[in-house]
Structures are given as structure tokens and as C-alpha cells.
Scaffold this motif. Structure first.
Motif, short mmCIF file in Angstrom:
data_model
loop_
_atom_site.label_atom_id
_atom_site.label_comp_id
_atom_site.label_asym_id
_atom_site.label_seq_id
_atom_site.Cartn_x
_atom_site.Cartn_y
_atom_site.Cartn_z
N ILE A 1 1.04 -42.60 -7.62
CA ILE A 1 1.90 -41.52 -7.12
C ILE A 1 1.27 -40.16 -7.39
N LEU A 2 0.75 -39.97 -8.61
CA LEU A 2 0.17 -38.69 -9.00
C LEU A 2 -1.31 -38.66 -8.61
N SER A 3 -1.55 -38.74 -7.32
CA SER A 3 -2.91 -38.76 -6.79
C SER A 3 -2.99 -37.83 -5.58
N LEU A 4 -4.19 -37.46 -5.21
CA LEU A 4 -4.42 -36.61 -4.05
C LEU A 4 -4.51 -37.49 -2.81
N ARG A 5 -3.67 -37.22 -1.81
CA ARG A 5 -3.65 -38.03 -0.59
C ARG A 5 -3.92 -37.16 0.62
N GLN A 6 -4.71 -37.67 1.53
CA GLN A 6 -5.01 -36.98 2.79
C GLN A 6 -4.96 -37.99 3.93
N GLU A 7 -4.42 -37.57 5.06
CA GLU A 7 -4.38 -38.44 6.23
C GLU A 7 -5.63 -38.22 7.07
N ARG A 8 -6.24 -39.30 7.50
CA ARG A 8 -7.40 -39.24 8.36
C ARG A 8 -7.26 -40.27 9.48
N LYS A 9 -7.80 -39.95 10.66
CA LYS A 9 -7.73 -40.84 11.80
C LYS A 9 -9.08 -41.52 11.98
N ALA A 10 -9.04 -42.83 12.11
CA ALA A 10 -10.28 -43.59 12.26
C ALA A 10 -10.88 -43.36 13.64
N SER A 11 -12.19 -43.26 13.68
CA SER A 11 -12.89 -43.09 14.96
C SER A 11 -12.99 -44.43 15.67
N ARG A 12 -13.60 -44.43 16.86
CA ARG A 12 -13.74 -45.68 17.60
C ARG A 12 -14.64 -46.67 16.86
N GLY A 13 -15.47 -46.14 15.99
CA GLY A 13 -16.33 -47.02 15.21
C GLY A 13 -15.69 -47.45 13.91
N SER A 14 -14.36 -47.24 13.81
CA SER A 14 -13.60 -47.63 12.63
C SER A 14 -14.11 -46.95 11.36
N SER A 15 -14.54 -45.71 11.50
CA SER A 15 -14.98 -44.93 10.34
C SER A 15 -14.17 -43.65 10.26
N ILE A 16 -14.13 -43.06 9.09
CA ILE A 16 -13.42 -41.80 8.90
C ILE A 16 -14.36 -40.81 8.22
N SER A 17 -14.08 -39.53 8.40
CA SER A 17 -14.85 -38.48 7.72
C SER A 17 -13.92 -37.74 6.79
N TYR A 18 -14.46 -37.32 5.66
CA TYR A 18 -13.65 -36.60 4.68
C TYR A 18 -14.53 -35.59 3.97
N ILE A 19 -14.11 -34.32 4.00
CA ILE A 19 -14.83 -33.25 3.32
C ILE A 19 -13.91 -32.65 2.29
N LEU A 20 -14.28 -32.68 1.03
CA LEU A 20 -13.48 -32.11 -0.04
C LEU A 20 -13.87 -30.66 -0.21
N SER A 21 -13.08 -29.78 0.42
CA SER A 21 -13.43 -28.36 0.41
C SER A 21 -13.19 -27.73 -0.94
N ARG A 22 -12.16 -28.18 -1.67
CA ARG A 22 -11.88 -27.67 -3.00
C ARG A 22 -11.94 -28.83 -3.99
N PRO A 23 -12.97 -28.92 -4.80
CA PRO A 23 -13.12 -30.05 -5.69
C PRO A 23 -11.90 -30.28 -6.56
N TYR A 24 -11.46 -31.51 -6.59
CA TYR A 24 -10.28 -31.88 -7.37
C TYR A 24 -10.76 -32.26 -8.77
N LEU A 25 -10.98 -31.26 -9.61
CA LEU A 25 -11.58 -31.47 -10.91
C LEU A 25 -10.61 -31.09 -12.01
N PRO A 26 -10.76 -31.68 -13.19
CA PRO A 26 -9.89 -31.33 -14.31
C PRO A 26 -9.96 -29.85 -14.68
N THR A 27 -11.04 -29.18 -14.36
CA THR A 27 -11.17 -27.76 -14.69
C THR A 27 -10.25 -26.91 -13.86
N GLY A 28 -9.73 -27.44 -12.74
CA GLY A 28 -8.85 -26.67 -11.88
C GLY A 28 -9.58 -25.76 -10.94
#
Length: 344
Positions: free
Chosen positions: A316-343
Motif C-alpha cells: 500500500i505504501l508504495s509509489l504507483r504509476q499507470e502505464r499503457k503497454a505498447s503493441r510489443g507488450s512493453s512499457i516505458s517508465y522514466i523516473l523524473s524525481r528519484p524516489y529516494l530516502p533522502t527526499g
């Protein structure tokens, strides 16, 4: 028309056309259904003009005459200068046969740009809100950026939660800046799920689009997207309440004042100088703090709901993002703001 009047015209037009019900129009405008029906009848009879207030453009019968206002202003700038509004009212009635209240004189002088004398009032005492009767009914969430390590380390932001009924600190966690990760770490320290959570309206808690929905979107039942934290709070079954002012969450605001003296001293005595050392120091400090400052609630039985199993809670306490799969059944994800303990 004002924005409020334009909104009323639009909603009543929709109700007249049958696109929304009287109940829906009443909910949007904050009126009763009977009042909506009356407004619809007035619009059908007189058009948009029928929704305008009937006294618009009319001079009120009890309005102070212009000549009287000018005389009051002249006297206030001359022989009655530096007198309080109450004294001006008394002198006008006694010497000039003019009967006006002190409040009316204040409005006249303020409108003429004359500074009011003796307007200082002692702050009105307000009764503090009673604590919740049971522990776990309400938690207050916030974060405080401060030089917690003084000159020994970087400025940190302390995330925390306090129980409203007992004043117990439920969790504390340091990061470099106010962040989603910091609040998640506080929630992980809870030994039960509170019924309600009180926080400010920071975008970590509430989407900035929440207050920007159009009338059409509201009528269509659309809602603003949830933030990551608000989504997690909803999954835990916690009622999330937004505070409208710092005073509304005074319990945790006062906690920061206490910690900015006590915790800083203890961190100094322990020689803590890094973020990691500061977070390792907090569990023992919380225990000592709660022994010293926690109070007994009116009802001894806690109101917490049981916490989910650890694996479920971490999901529950996790970072979730919705992504749509391409025709090749792959997804792309770019983490623009690193989810780090340092904040960062």
C-alpha cells in the motif's frame, strides 16, 4: 454579474432545461430545493434579470443622508479629531443633534480615509477544541523544515504524526525535504490504523486540481485524481480531512515548537551530525517523549483499526504509476524525481 451570480445563472438555466434535477442544482448552489424551484419560476417569468436581488440599485431607507456624512467627516477632521468613534457618537448627539451609532461613524470615517482612534482591542479568547475522547480517532500529520542538527549537518525536514486524544507522537522521520517517502516512513511506524487523519493542503496530500473542477465536471460526478499519499491513506481506510488554517492543526504545530527546543538539544548531546544518525536516534526519543508528555484519554479503549500484514502494508505504501503497454507488450517508465530516502 459577480462570479457567484454567474454560477447561479448557469446552474438554474441547466435546471430549467431539464439537464439537471432540482436536487442536483440545490447541492451545487448550497440552497434548498424549494429555493431552486422559486429561482426557476423567476427565471421563466423575467429571464436572467429575475435572479438579481430586488433591492439592487435602490438606496436603503435607513441610509445616512449625504449631508450628515459630510458633516460628520468635517467635524472628525476638525474639533472632534482624535476622539474615538464612541465619543464622537456621544458628542454628535449632545451638541449637534445627530444620532448615529459608533459603528456607523466608524464606517463613515473609514470610507473618508480618516484613521480611527482607539481601535485596538485585546485579542478575543477562544476556547480550545476538546481532545478526541479515544486514542486512534484522529491523527495530525505535518512536516517541519528546521536546522535540527544546527551547524553539524544539513538542514533537515522532520515528518511526524501526533494522536489528538493523548498527544502521543506516533512516528517521526527525517529527510532533506518534505517528501512522500518521509510520510510513508511515518505511517510504517504506526501500531494501528487511525480512523481519521488531519493534514494541511500540501500537494503531497491533495491534488492541486481538487479545487479547479468546473461546474460541468462537478455535475457529471467527476473527481480530482488522488495523490500517491491520498491513495494510500484511502486504501488503509483512513478518513482524510484537509485543514483550512495552521490553527486548525494546532496540536502538531505546538509539537514542532516543543521539538525544536528539546530534540535539538538531545541531538546535540548525542553528537548526531548526519541524516542516518538522526533517524536512528528517533525511536528512543519518541519513547521518552511520550512517557513525559502523553495524557490519558477520556475513554481508555483505543479506536485503532488493526494494521494490515507487513507485506500488504508495504504494498500500500508504495509509489504507483499507470502505464499503457505498447503493441510489443512493453512499457516505458522514466523516473523524473528519484524516489529516494533522502527526499531529493
Amino acid at each position: 454579474m459577480s462570479a457567484k451570480e454567474s454560477r447561479r445563472v448557469f446552474v438554474i438555466e441547466q435546471a430549467v432545461k431539464g439537464k439537471i434535477t432540482n436536487r442536483q442544482a440545490a447541492e451545487v448552489l448550497g440552497l434548498s430545493e424549494r429555493q431552486v424551484i422559486r429561482l426557476k419560476e423567476r427565471m421563466k417569468a423575467d429571464g436572467v434579470a429575475g435572479l438579481a436581488h430586488k433591492n439592487r440599485g435602490r438606496t436603503p431607507k435607513h441610509a445616512v443622508p449625504k449631508e450628515t456624512k459630510e458633516k460628520v467627516v468635517m467635524l472628525a477632521r476638525g474639533p472632534l479629531r482624535d476622539a474615538s468613534c464612541q465619543q464622537v457618537a456621544e458628542l454628535l448627539e449632545e451638541f449637534y443633534d445627530i444620532t448615529l451609532s459608533a459603528k456607523t461613524i466608524g464606517r463613515i470615517l473609514k470610507g473618508a480615509g480618516i484613521p480611527l482612534a482607539h481601535t485596538h482591542r485585546s485579542p478575543r479568547r477562544k476556547k480550545s477544541r476538546d481532545r478526541m475522547p479515544r486514542e486512534g480517532l484522529l491523527s495530525q500529520f505535518d512536516a517541519s523544515p528546521f536546522a535540527w542538527l544546527e551547524d553539524r549537518g544539513p538542514e533537515l525536514t522532520l515528518h511526524g504524526s501526533i494522536d489528538d486524544a493523548t498527544g502521543k507522537v506516533q512516528g517521526l522521520y527525517f529527510t532533506l525535504n518534505e517528501s512522500l517517502f518521509g510520510y510513508f516512513q511515518v505511517l510504517l511506524q504506526f501500531f494501528g490504523v487511525p480512523r481519521s487523519l488531519y493534514s494541511d493542503r500540501h500537494t503531497i496530500f491533495f491534488s492541486p486540481k481538487k479545487d479547479k473542477l468546473s461546474i460541468e465536471e462537478e455535475l457529471a460526478g467527476q473527481t480530482a485524481p488522488l495523490t500517491q499519499l491520498d491513495r494510500a491513506i484511502a486504501e488503509l481506510g483512513i478518513n482524510h480531512i484537509p485543514a483550512r488554517s495552521p490553527q486548525a492543526k494546532g496540536r502538531i504545530e505546538r509539537l514542532w515548537g516543543t521539538l525544536q527546543s528539546r530534540l535539538v538539544v538531545e541531538l546535540r548531546l548525542a553528537g548526531v551530525s548526519t541524516l542516518e544518525e538522526a533517524n536512528a536516534f528517533l525511536p528512543g526519543f519518541i519513547q521518552r517523549f511520550n512517557r513525559r508528555f502523553a495524557v490519558t484519554p477520556a475513554c481508555p479503549e483505543p479506536a485503532y483499526e488493526p494494521c494490515p500484514p507487513p507485506a500488504k502494508l508495504e504494498q500500500i505504501l508504495s509509489l504507483r504509476q499507470e502505464r499503457k503497454a505498447s503493441r510489443g507488450s512493453s512499457i516505458s517508465y522514466i523516473l523524473s524525481r528519484p524516489y529516494l530516502p533522502t527526499g531529493r
